[in-house]
Design a protein around this motif. Structure first.
Motif, PDB file in Angstrom:
ATOM      1  N   LEU A  44       0.844  -1.201   0.000  1.00 24.30           N
ATOM      2  CA  LEU A  44       0.000   0.000   0.000  1.00 24.30           C
ATOM      3  C   LEU A  44       0.880   1.253   0.000  1.00 24.30           C
ATOM      4  O   LEU A  44       1.904   1.281   0.686  1.00 24.30           O
ATOM      5  CB  LEU A  44      -0.881  -0.001   1.267  1.00 24.30           C
ATOM      6  CG  LEU A  44      -1.808   1.186   1.490  1.00 24.30           C
ATOM      7  CD1 LEU A  44      -2.942   1.185   0.471  1.00 24.30           C
ATOM      8  CD2 LEU A  44      -2.407   1.148   2.902  1.00 24.30           C
ATOM      9  N   CYS A  45       0.468   2.243  -0.778  1.00 22.58           N
ATOM     10  CA  CYS A  45       1.170   3.535  -0.764  1.00 22.58           C
ATOM     11  C   CYS A  45       0.164   4.636  -0.496  1.00 22.58           C
ATOM     12  O   CYS A  45      -0.906   4.654  -1.103  1.00 22.58           O
ATOM     13  CB  CYS A  45       1.763   3.839  -2.142  1.00 22.58           C
ATOM     14  SG  CYS A  45       3.396   3.184  -2.372  1.00 22.58           S
ATOM     15  N   ILE A  46       0.489   5.531   0.402  1.00 19.58           N
ATOM     16  CA  ILE A  46      -0.348   6.715   0.581  1.00 19.58           C
ATOM     17  C   ILE A  46       0.523   7.940   0.337  1.00 19.58           C
ATOM     18  O   ILE A  46       1.636   8.047   0.866  1.00 19.58           O
ATOM     19  CB  ILE A  46      -0.948   6.799   2.002  1.00 19.58           C
ATOM     20  CG1 ILE A  46      -1.723   5.516   2.330  1.00 19.58           C
ATOM     21  CG2 ILE A  46      -1.878   7.999   2.114  1.00 19.58           C
ATOM     22  CD1 ILE A  46      -2.420   5.547   3.666  1.00 19.58           C
ATOM     23  N   HIS A  47       0.000   8.836  -0.499  1.00 21.29           N
ATOM     24  CA  HIS A  47       0.747  10.052  -0.838  1.00 21.29           C
ATOM     25  C   HIS A  47       0.375  11.179   0.120  1.00 21.29           C
ATOM     26  O   HIS A  47      -0.729  11.198   0.659  1.00 21.29           O
ATOM     27  CB  HIS A  47       0.431  10.471  -2.277  1.00 21.29           C
ATOM     28  CG  HIS A  47       0.897   9.470  -3.279  1.00 21.29           C
ATOM     29  ND1 HIS A  47       1.867   9.753  -4.220  1.00 21.29           N
ATOM     30  CD2 HIS A  47       0.537   8.184  -3.482  1.00 21.29           C
ATOM     31  CE1 HIS A  47       2.079   8.678  -4.956  1.00 21.29           C
ATOM     32  NE2 HIS A  47       1.283   7.713  -4.534  1.00 21.29           N
ATOM     33  N   ARG A  48       1.318  12.101   0.298  1.00 24.07           N
ATOM     34  CA  ARG A  48       1.082  13.213   1.225  1.00 24.07           C
ATOM     35  C   ARG A  48      -0.188  13.980   0.839  1.00 24.07           C
ATOM     36  O   ARG A  48      -0.395  14.295  -0.334  1.00 24.07           O
ATOM     37  CB  ARG A  48       2.287  14.160   1.216  1.00 24.07           C
ATOM     38  CG  ARG A  48       2.181  15.265   2.252  1.00 24.07           C
ATOM     39  CD  ARG A  48       3.417  16.134   2.273  1.00 24.07           C
ATOM     40  NE  ARG A  48       4.595  15.447   2.800  1.00 24.07           N
ATOM     41  CZ  ARG A  48       4.839  15.217   4.094  1.00 24.07           C
ATOM     42  NH1 ARG A  48       3.988  15.631   4.998  1.00 24.07           N
ATOM     43  NH2 ARG A  48       5.932  14.599   4.472  1.00 24.07           N
ATOM     44  N   GLU A 199     -13.638  19.640   5.527  1.00 21.15           N
ATOM     45  CA  GLU A 199     -13.218  21.035   5.588  1.00 21.15           C
ATOM     46  C   GLU A 199     -11.852  21.148   6.283  1.00 21.15           C
ATOM     47  O   GLU A 199     -10.957  21.859   5.828  1.00 21.15           O
ATOM     48  CB  GLU A 199     -14.297  21.815   6.371  1.00 21.15           C
ATOM     49  CG  GLU A 199     -14.194  23.319   6.308  1.00 21.15           C
ATOM     50  CD  GLU A 199     -14.126  23.870   4.907  1.00 21.15           C
ATOM     51  OE1 GLU A 199     -14.797  23.328   4.011  1.00 21.15           O
ATOM     52  OE2 GLU A 199     -13.368  24.848   4.712  1.00 21.15           O
ATOM     53  N   LEU A 200     -11.706  20.389   7.359  1.00 21.80           N
ATOM     54  CA  LEU A 200     -10.456  20.369   8.122  1.00 21.80           C
ATOM     55  C   LEU A 200      -9.315  19.838   7.257  1.00 21.80           C
ATOM     56  O   LEU A 200      -8.193  20.342   7.283  1.00 21.80           O
ATOM     57  CB  LEU A 200     -10.669  19.440   9.324  1.00 21.80           C
ATOM     58  CG  LEU A 200      -9.884  19.682  10.577  1.00 21.80           C
ATOM     59  CD1 LEU A 200     -10.170  21.067  11.123  1.00 21.80           C
ATOM     60  CD2 LEU A 200     -10.268  18.638  11.627  1.00 21.80           C
ATOM     61  N   THR A 204      -6.003  21.920   6.399  1.00 20.20           N
ATOM     62  CA  THR A 204      -4.705  21.527   6.968  1.00 20.20           C
ATOM     63  C   THR A 204      -3.830  20.762   5.978  1.00 20.20           C
ATOM     64  O   THR A 204      -2.621  20.675   6.178  1.00 20.20           O
ATOM     65  CB  THR A 204      -4.903  20.612   8.201  1.00 20.20           C
ATOM     66  OG1 THR A 204      -5.595  19.430   7.775  1.00 20.20           O
ATOM     67  CG2 THR A 204      -5.685  21.296   9.298  1.00 20.20           C
ATOM     68  N   GLY A 205      -4.444  20.157   4.958  1.00 21.78           N
ATOM     69  CA  GLY A 205      -3.671  19.357   4.000  1.00 21.78           C
ATOM     70  C   GLY A 205      -3.103  18.081   4.620  1.00 21.78           C
ATOM     71  O   GLY A 205      -2.166  17.488   4.091  1.00 21.78           O
TER      72      GLY A 205
END
Ligand code: ADP
Length: 252
Positions: A44-48, A199-200, A204-205
């Motif tokens: 699994l890969c999760i990107h920023r 929304e958060l 915040t990204g």
């Protein structure tokens, strides 16, 4: 129930998948001491900045995956990298919010958030005033600044979960892990908090991994979907590729 018709209007803006990989699992598996294999070798890969929803029927391995990512369980094969570093134990890089809010009833809302910050050491260590300011900043983010001096029992269930999320955000984690955070709430509060979380996320990204057994919720909130079944990946990809029927059929 959240209508999937609302999905396209509410869909978060797509984060380009060429952004930095923040979390990488290479053939990570987990077997409980009882012998039960809860997670088969998983890649699994999760990107920023991504918002990934993990779905699956009860017993499919969702909580086990989250416990591995939080560093509470130690994977027995493969490699788990958070920001390129091998993850071996819980740290400030990832924080977990669960269904049960686990706030201290004898502390105020502000005190609960400050408490987590008291354990931050090293370069990120904050003094008393900085802790208070940080706590107020995250309370403002979740719209609860005016409740700062209230005790936890004076808050509604939804407000308590917002405090839990604020407490997690105060630690400025690389990865925010949410384990069915809204499942104990009534439907309208749950929908409202879902919107607030989006929304958060936009503000915040933050990179978010959100576990839910509610497929509608996953399709509404997630930018990416990972569906688990019996400890294996049943389906994975951008949310817009799937309909509710696809997910239902896959998980039957
Ligand atoms: P989910 O979160 O999707 O409901 P879990 O990760 O909790 O699934 O569980 C995955 C599998 O591991 C299930 O078969 C469950 O019964 C088993 N399991 C979970 N916790 C334990 C444990 N502490 N000891 C033995 N088996 C467990």
């Amino acid at each position: 129930m959240i209508s999937t018709l609302l999905r396209s209007e509410a869909m978060p803006q797509a984060i380009p998948r060429n952004s930095e990989i923040i979390l990488e699992l290479k053939q990570v598996s987990y077997r409980y001491p009882s012998g039960k294999v809860a997670l088969e070798p998983l890649d699994l890969c999760i990107h920023r900045g991504e918002f990934l929803c993990v779905v699956g029927p009860s017993g499919s391995g969702k909580s086990t995956l989250l416990s591995l990512l939080a560093g509470f369980l130690k994977y027995q094969s493969g490699e788990l990298l958070l920001s390129g570093q091998r993850l071996t134990h819980p740290n400030m890089g990832q924080t977990l919010v669960q269904q049960e809010h686990a706030l201290f009833p004898w502390r105020t809302v502000l005190g609960n958030i400050e408490f987590g910050l008291e354990f931050v050491w090293g370069k990120k260590r904050l003094n008393k005033t900085e802790r208070k300011n940080k706590a107020l900043e995250v309370l403002r983010l979740v719209g609860l600044e005016e409740f700062a001096q209230r005790r936890v029992h004076e808050l509604s269930g939804g407000q308590r979960q917002r405090v839990s999320i604020a407490r997690a955000l105060a630690l400025d984690p690389e990865l925010l892990l949410l384990d069915e955070p809204f499942s104990a709430l009534d439907v309208s509060t749950r929908n409202k908090l879902g919107e607030e979380l989006l929304e958060l996320w936009r503000k915040t990204g933050k990179t978010i991994l959100f576990v839910t057994h509610n497929l509608d919720e996953a399709l509404h909130l997630g930018q990416q979907i990972l569906a688990l079944k019996e400890g294996k990946v049943a389906l994975e990809g951008p949310t817009e590729q799937f309909t509710l029927q696809d997910l239902q059929a896959m998980l039957e």
